[in-house]
Every structure is written in structure tokens, then in C-alpha cells.
Scaffold this motif. Structure first.
Motif, PDB file in Angstrom:
ATOM      1  N   ARG A  34       0.868  -1.182   0.000  1.00  0.00           N
ATOM      2  CA  ARG A  34       0.000   0.000   0.000  1.00  0.00           C
ATOM      3  C   ARG A  34       0.902   1.229   0.000  1.00  0.00           C
ATOM      4  O   ARG A  34       1.875   1.301   0.751  1.00  0.00           O
ATOM      5  N   SER A  35       0.567   2.209  -0.823  1.00  0.00           N
ATOM      6  CA  SER A  35       1.207   3.519  -0.703  1.00  0.00           C
ATOM      7  C   SER A  35       0.093   4.555  -0.848  1.00  0.00           C
ATOM      8  O   SER A  35      -1.083   4.195  -0.897  1.00  0.00           O
ATOM      9  N   CYS A  36       0.454   5.807  -0.915  1.00  0.00           N
ATOM     10  CA  CYS A  36      -0.593   6.822  -1.005  1.00  0.00           C
ATOM     11  C   CYS A  36      -0.021   8.151  -1.487  1.00  0.00           C
ATOM     12  O   CYS A  36       1.195   8.297  -1.649  1.00  0.00           O
ATOM     13  N   VAL A  37      -0.915   9.088  -1.727  1.00  0.00           N
ATOM     14  CA  VAL A  37      -0.527  10.427  -2.161  1.00  0.00           C
ATOM     15  C   VAL A  37      -0.629  11.345  -0.942  1.00  0.00           C
ATOM     16  O   VAL A  37      -1.615  11.295  -0.201  1.00  0.00           O
ATOM     17  N   CYS A  38       0.411  12.168  -0.753  1.00  0.00           N
ATOM     18  CA  CYS A  38       0.484  13.041   0.415  1.00  0.00           C
ATOM     19  C   CYS A  38       0.079  14.461   0.033  1.00  0.00           C
ATOM     20  O   CYS A  38       0.317  14.905  -1.098  1.00  0.00           O
ATOM     21  N   GLY A  39      -0.482  15.183   0.977  1.00  0.00           N
ATOM     22  CA  GLY A  39      -0.767  16.605   0.752  1.00  0.00           C
ATOM     23  C   GLY A  39       0.480  17.343   0.318  1.00  0.00           C
ATOM     24  O   GLY A  39       0.423  18.247  -0.526  1.00  0.00           O
ATOM     25  N   GLY A  58       6.415   9.715  -3.955  1.00  0.00           N
ATOM     26  CA  GLY A  58       5.836   8.862  -2.909  1.00  0.00           C
ATOM     27  C   GLY A  58       6.791   8.599  -1.769  1.00  0.00           C
ATOM     28  O   GLY A  58       7.953   8.246  -1.998  1.00  0.00           O
ATOM     29  N   HIS A  59       6.308   8.799  -0.524  1.00  0.00           N
ATOM     30  CA  HIS A  59       7.177   8.559   0.635  1.00  0.00           C
ATOM     31  C   HIS A  59       6.418   7.874   1.762  1.00  0.00           C
ATOM     32  O   HIS A  59       6.875   7.853   2.887  1.00  0.00           O
ATOM     33  N   GLU A  60       5.238   7.333   1.457  1.00  0.00           N
ATOM     34  CA  GLU A  60       4.464   6.620   2.477  1.00  0.00           C
ATOM     35  C   GLU A  60       4.159   5.237   1.928  1.00  0.00           C
ATOM     36  O   GLU A  60       3.547   5.119   0.874  1.00  0.00           O
ATOM     37  N   ALA A 116       7.893   5.775  -3.396  1.00  0.00           N
ATOM     38  CA  ALA A 116       7.102   4.661  -2.869  1.00  0.00           C
ATOM     39  C   ALA A 116       5.801   4.455  -3.629  1.00  0.00           C
ATOM     40  O   ALA A 116       5.118   3.461  -3.408  1.00  0.00           O
ATOM     41  N   GLN A 117       5.463   5.376  -4.520  1.00  0.00           N
ATOM     42  CA  GLN A 117       4.305   5.165  -5.390  1.00  0.00           C
ATOM     43  C   GLN A 117       4.801   4.311  -6.548  1.00  0.00           C
ATOM     44  O   GLN A 117       4.930   4.744  -7.698  1.00  0.00           O
ATOM     45  N   ALA A 118       5.133   3.055  -6.197  1.00  0.00           N
ATOM     46  CA  ALA A 118       5.817   2.158  -7.126  1.00  0.00           C
ATOM     47  C   ALA A 118       5.568   0.727  -6.675  1.00  0.00           C
ATOM     48  O   ALA A 118       5.020   0.498  -5.595  1.00  0.00           O
ATOM     49  N   GLU A 119       6.027  -0.233  -7.487  1.00  0.00           N
ATOM     50  CA  GLU A 119       5.836  -1.637  -7.091  1.00  0.00           C
ATOM     51  C   GLU A 119       6.816  -2.044  -6.009  1.00  0.00           C
ATOM     52  O   GLU A 119       6.545  -2.953  -5.221  1.00  0.00           O
ATOM     53  N   ALA A 120       7.960  -1.365  -5.960  1.00  0.00           N
ATOM     54  CA  ALA A 120       8.970  -1.714  -4.957  1.00  0.00           C
ATOM     55  C   ALA A 120       9.823  -0.482  -4.689  1.00  0.00           C
ATOM     56  O   ALA A 120       9.869   0.457  -5.495  1.00  0.00           O
ATOM     57  N   VAL A 121      10.499  -0.500  -3.543  1.00  0.00           N
ATOM     58  CA  VAL A 121      11.300   0.662  -3.174  1.00  0.00           C
ATOM     59  C   VAL A 121      12.530   0.201  -2.395  1.00  0.00           C
ATOM     60  O   VAL A 121      12.479  -0.765  -1.639  1.00  0.00           O
ATOM     61  N   LEU A 338      -9.901  13.369  -0.083  1.00  0.00           N
ATOM     62  CA  LEU A 338      -9.105  13.830   1.055  1.00  0.00           C
ATOM     63  C   LEU A 338      -7.712  13.220   0.977  1.00  0.00           C
ATOM     64  O   LEU A 338      -6.707  13.922   1.037  1.00  0.00           O
ATOM     65  N   LYS A 339      -7.663  11.904   0.828  1.00  0.00           N
ATOM     66  CA  LYS A 339      -6.363  11.225   0.706  1.00  0.00           C
ATOM     67  C   LYS A 339      -6.579   9.934  -0.075  1.00  0.00           C
ATOM     68  O   LYS A 339      -7.530   9.189   0.185  1.00  0.00           O
ATOM     69  N   VAL A 340      -5.689   9.699  -1.033  1.00  0.00           N
ATOM     70  CA  VAL A 340      -5.855   8.589  -1.969  1.00  0.00           C
ATOM     71  C   VAL A 340      -4.884   7.462  -1.634  1.00  0.00           C
ATOM     72  O   VAL A 340      -3.668   7.664  -1.555  1.00  0.00           O
ATOM     73  N   LEU A 341      -5.461   6.272  -1.439  1.00  0.00           N
ATOM     74  CA  LEU A 341      -4.679   5.057  -1.190  1.00  0.00           C
ATOM     75  C   LEU A 341      -4.325   4.416  -2.534  1.00  0.00           C
ATOM     76  O   LEU A 341      -5.163   4.363  -3.434  1.00  0.00           O
ATOM     77  N   ILE A 342      -3.092   3.947  -2.641  1.00  0.00           N
ATOM     78  CA  ILE A 342      -2.642   3.310  -3.889  1.00  0.00           C
ATOM     79  C   ILE A 342      -2.366   1.824  -3.614  1.00  0.00           C
ATOM     80  O   ILE A 342      -1.600   1.487  -2.708  1.00  0.00           O
TER      81      ILE A 342
END
Lengths: 344, 344
Positions: A34-39, A58-60, A116-121, A338-342
Motif C-alpha cells: 500500500r502507498s498513497c498520495v500526500c498533501g 511517494g514517501h508513504e 514509494a508510489q511504485a511496485e517496490a522501493v 481527502l487522501k488517496v490510497l494506492i
């Protein structure tokens, strides 16, 4: 693998990228669940120039360990882990004091490391950075666990730095994910009165669910007047500022009680601000905050997430597959989400 | 009576003035035994316009009660008392929290009340403001007791707001009376390393006597580099800023360790200052301080003065009779005197 890059303001693309590999003996490679988009991703979404792009985004994230470097003990392939948005060695003098964001071996994801908005990090300082989760965790909990990577820990930092205590009065400026989780954190620390300043009803409703006792939609002088009206004319002892723009700072100065604390976690989009006799000095107001050392709070916040006492994952109101990440940026930028989960 | 007035920048006169009288039932009139000239009196000495003068001067004094209003209990004619530079009721919600400078019934001496560089002074909110001293106190202690009215309590406020604790590292910016007593206060609170930034050797020698472990004469970038050199590159956890000018603020930002505290008691001669990512936010630095609620500390600091454990009165290096107060201003302005004591 597939990964997200921002080419310039408004231009987000998911494309092929080299699989991350172990570069240093302290690295791990994590497959992202799981990752997500940050404000804060919206700042470059508004300002990045083509000359500065493309940058990995991506950093979450949370995910499973795929590979570890030779100096990474205590972590094995298949472990479920969550990472704070800043990596750190967790052993230096700053980390021992809980200030992981000042770790000399630390840094941020994205530029130079990978997003982190990727398949691997790739995760530098993996042993210090990654926190193991129960492998058999209920998948329903994954969104809440993901908030431990940033927004929950950042909201908590705001309340922690303001030393929110039982019976306290708190104003939270901003109804984004961080502001809402600052409400939740203030409530956890025992605040009695929590005034949320925000004007998106679906968000402030969630703020009420998290513990806000009052909601103020007005801004500026009008908003300040409302806070003062609710607090016998003096403002609240703590103000948690989760926006980062100058008008939010000015509201904080207006809403804080003499002798109180303004705690900022919204990344300031200004360098100079009023701090003199008329703003902070005269009423003995303290200004604190900064980038949250999320790692310092992660293990403390984890149990209440795992046992369902708190449900910070409610800040996610949309889920998109990695391929549609660009749509996630658009939806958050338009305030449709509000916040999008990837998901992968 | 005779009293001191400032007519405009550089023009201080001692002249006849009406004897102070009880104006409100909560007033007392105090015959002044000792008063003094404050570093902050030099601000109008540089800037007061003739249109804004004459103003009565002086806000630090101790003396004996001459008369009390009908609502002043616990104080009698002849009692020896010391007053904090801000009067306050000592019963409101702010006073109970130790923030007497925000008391709604409080205020400052001088304009509208009368100054303390005089033979006598009217004290509003006398019961809350005045602190009784032993009537038989050794006259040798009067200078040290007088520092409780402002400079000692203000230096202590700087250290207290920075939460100085045993083993701490502290930088003090400014070798005026407040800076030197911030050194003394940091030492009392257990600081292990106290770096004093100042360049008047007689003053920094007194700073060493009060507890400074290191003295740095350099200013600006050079001064910051010296602090960092002494502290393994990171700066000190606390910086006590006792000057109030922008270069002192900038030195504080440069000398503070990530996660540390800048505590200001020098009255800021600026309104805007750097507080963004590059200054305070990025390294999670806290900015605190303000006008010292001296009344809150007075009784706590008193015993060590009375028993001679500390000798803050050493900041007085010249004594003048009231008639020569103007010479006191001149001497302090020329840096010929650190702090001037005024006797009747």
C-alpha cells in the motif's frame, strides 16, 4: 517495475523503471503493498519545473521485505513492514533523542533513493527505519497502519510538541489528513476542547468523529474571533498548524492563548513571519514543530491501531490502482478526495 | 518629591514632581530605597521624540511601604518590599499559571503610573505585586534583592522557558545584566556547559564568576562557528537570547542544536524574523520567551539571595544618588557602567 514520476507541475506518469536493488549493505528492498498520495506531494504538483523533473514520487508505504543487505539484521524476506517517511539509523544521538529527522545518516525517500508510489522501493538504513508488523494482520487494518508512515505520526508530532495534556484546549488549523489526525492525537493525549478550523464538511465531520468538539469554517480575522468567542476571549493553550501557508500562521497567532504554544507541522511556504512583541513575544507564546520524527512515535502508536482503538485510516476516502496514480493527484488537488490510497 | 523624567532621546532630568498618592483602594505608596537604570531604559534614550516626552522613568525598585489603600491586606507601613517590573493582581487565571505579564489587571510602571527612579512610587495591585522582605535584612544584600525586580527574574525566565536541566548545554547571547544573570540561572538549573557570547572582558569575567564555562567574543557567522566548534558541530540545546536585535536572533538560530530551544528575553527590536524550513522548522527548533513574569519566580529565587548562595547584585558596578540619575544613563549608554544603582 512500474513507478510514478512527476515530470513537471500537473504532469504525473506511471512508467517502467529499473527494479530497485541493494546498493549498500544497510539497504533493504521492499515490495509495496500500500502507498498513497500526500498533501505535500501537491506542492511540486503546483510548482515543479520541467527542468527539475522527472522525479520519483511517494514517501508513504508498507510492504513486504524482498531482499536485505548484509548488514541488515532482524528483518527477513516476507516480513510485513511499515516505514516512516524519513529513513534514519535509529542509533545516533539525534535518533536516541527521538529526532530521527535530524539523523546524519538519514534522509527522505524520492529524490536519490526512489519513490514509494511504485511496485517496490529501496530503503536505506533498513534496520533503523523499518518497523515490523504482524504478518497475519487483518488486511482491513492496512490503511490505518499506512498512516503511521506519515500523516498520523505528523499529526501526533504537532500535539506532542505542543505538550497537549489532559483537560487542555486545542485549536487545529487545517482539515487535511494531518490536521484531522492532529485532532485524533490531541484527543488521545486528553484534550478536552478541540476546535477544528476547516470548511469541507465531509472532512470536518470526520474531525468530529476523531474528537473535535467544535468546528469553525470561517478564516482570517473572522475565524480568530470565533475561536476567541468559544474560549472566553483568550484563545486556546495549544494551536496545531497543519497547513503551512502564511494565513494559517496568522490565524495561529490570533487563536493562541497568552503563554500558549503554536505547533507547526504544515511545511512552511514562507521563511519570515511575525515573531516580535505584537505577535509571539509580548504574550509569551512558544513556536515549535517541524518535520515529524515519525519513527520515534511509530511503535508507541502501533498498539492502538492494531487493536482498533483508533482508526486513522478513515482519512483515505479513495483507493486507486498504481496505474491510476495520476488520477489520485488530480482528485486530491481538486479536493474531490481527502487522501488517496494506492494499491499495486 | 524628586523624580526622573525623560524629555526626549538623551535628555534625562531629575525634577520636582507631585508626591504619589493612593488613587485606588488596591494601591500602595512605597518610599524607594534602591532603584536602578535598566538596559531597556536605553531604548527610549535612543529613540524618544520630544512629542512623546516627558515620561517618568524607572521600573525596578525596593523600598518601604508608606501608605496602603483600604483593600490592601497583609502589608503595613514600614514593611520592606520589592516589586516586579510588571504589577499584577496575582489571583487571575494567568497569574495562577505564572504568567503575571498577561494579568488583565496588570501593567507596567512609568507611563500612567509613575516611575521608580524617584523618591516614592505608587504601586497598583499592591497586594498581588509587592513581596515582603525581612525588615532587618543586611543592607549589603539590597543590590542583590533589587535584581529580583527585573534582571535576575528575566534571566531566570530565559533559562526556565528553555527548560534548562542538569547536564544541559546552553549558549547565552549578550553580556548585559540580563545575559549575565541568565548565565547564573542556567548554572542554578544545572547546566554543565554555558557558553557566553559577549565582548566586554569585565562583563564576561563576571559571567565566568556566575558559571560560564566558555566565552566567545566573536559575532555573526564567526561567533556561530565558534559555538559549533565547541559543541561537536551541532550547537547547544538551549540558546538564551538577551539582546533583542536581529543579529542576536540570527546568532541564536545558528548556535542552536537541532531539536533545541531559542529562549528570548531581549525585547525584540524587529517584528518579522526567519522561522521557515531553513531556520527553525527544518531542525525542529522551538522559539520561546517574552517579557518575564518576574513575580512568578520572585519567592522561589529569594532564599538563595538572602542566604548568600548567589550574588546577582554584582551586576551593579556603579552607585549614584537620585540627583545624578542622568549620569547613570550616560554611563550605561557609553558602556562605562554595566548597571547603575540609584540611592535616594
Amino acid at each position: 517495475m512500474r513507478a510514478t514520476f512527476m515530470y513537471e507541475a500537473g504532469d504525473v506518469r506511471v512508467q517502467d523503471a529499473p527494479d530497485p536493488v541493494i546498493e549498500q549493505s544497510t539497504d533493504a528492498v521492499v515490495r509495496v503493498l500500500r502507498s498513497c498520495v500526500c498533501g505535500s506531494d501537491l506542492h511540486p504538483y503546483h510548482t515543479l519545473t520541467a527542468a527539475d523533473g522527472p522525479v520519483p514520487m511517494g514517501h508513504e508505504f508498507l510492504g513486504t521485505i524482498e531482499e536485505t543487505g548484509s548488514d541488515v539484521s532482524g528483518l527477513r524476506r516476507g516480513d510485513l513492514v511499515v516505514a516512516p517517511f524519513a529513513f534514519a539509523d535509529n542509533t545516533c544521538e539525534f535518533c536516541r533523542e527521538g529526532l530521527h529527522t535530524s539523523c546524519p545518516n538519514g534522509g527522505f525517500f524520492a529524490a536519490g533513493v526512489g519513490g514509494a508510489q511504485a511496485e517496490a522501493v529501496r530503503v536505506p538504513q533498513a534496520r533503523g527505519t523499518l518497523v515490523k508488523l504482524p504478518t497475519d494482520v487483518d488486511p482491513e487494518l492496512l490503511p490505518s497502519l499506512l498512516t503511521l508512515a506519515d500523516v498520523y505520526g505528523t499529526g501526533y508530532h504537532a500535539a506532542h510538541q505542543a505538550r497537549v495534556r489532559p483537560g487542555d484546549s486545542v485549536t487545529v488549523i487545517g482539515d487535511g489528513a494531518v490536521g484531522l489526525l492532529a485532532v485524533l492525537s490531541a484527543k488521545q493525549l486528553g484534550a478536552e476542547r478541540i476546535i477544528l478550523m476547516g470548511r469541507h464538511k465531509d472532512r470536518t465531520d470526520l474531525g468530529r468523529f476523531f474528537g473535535a468538539t467544535d468546528v469553525i469554517a470561517e478564516r482570517g480575522e473572522e475565524g480568530i474571533a470565533k475561536v476567541r468567542e468559544l474560549t472566553g476571549g483568550h484563545g486556546t493553550r495549544a494551536v496545531l498548524e497543519a497547513v503551512g501557508h502564511m494565513p494559517a500562521y496568522e490565524m495561529a497567532v490570533g487563536a493562541v492563548r497568552p503563554g500558549g504554544v503554536i505547533s507547526r507541522v504544515g511545511v512552511p511556504q514562507y521563511e519570515d513571519a511575525p515573531v516580535g512583541f505584537r505577535s509571539l513575544f509580548g504574550p509569551n507564546v512558544t513556536l515549535t514543530g517541524g518535520p515529524a520524527p515519525v519513527r520515534a512515535y511509530l511503535e508507541g502508536l502501533l498498539p492502538a491501531v492494531l487493536d482498533g482503538t483508533v482508526d486513522p485510516g478513515r482519512v483515505f476516502d479513495r483507493t486507486l490502482p498504481l496505474e491510476d496514480t495520476a488520477e489520485g493527484y488530480r482528485a486530491m488537488d481538486r479536493r474531490e478526495a481527502l487522501k488517496v490510497l494506492i494499491t499495486p
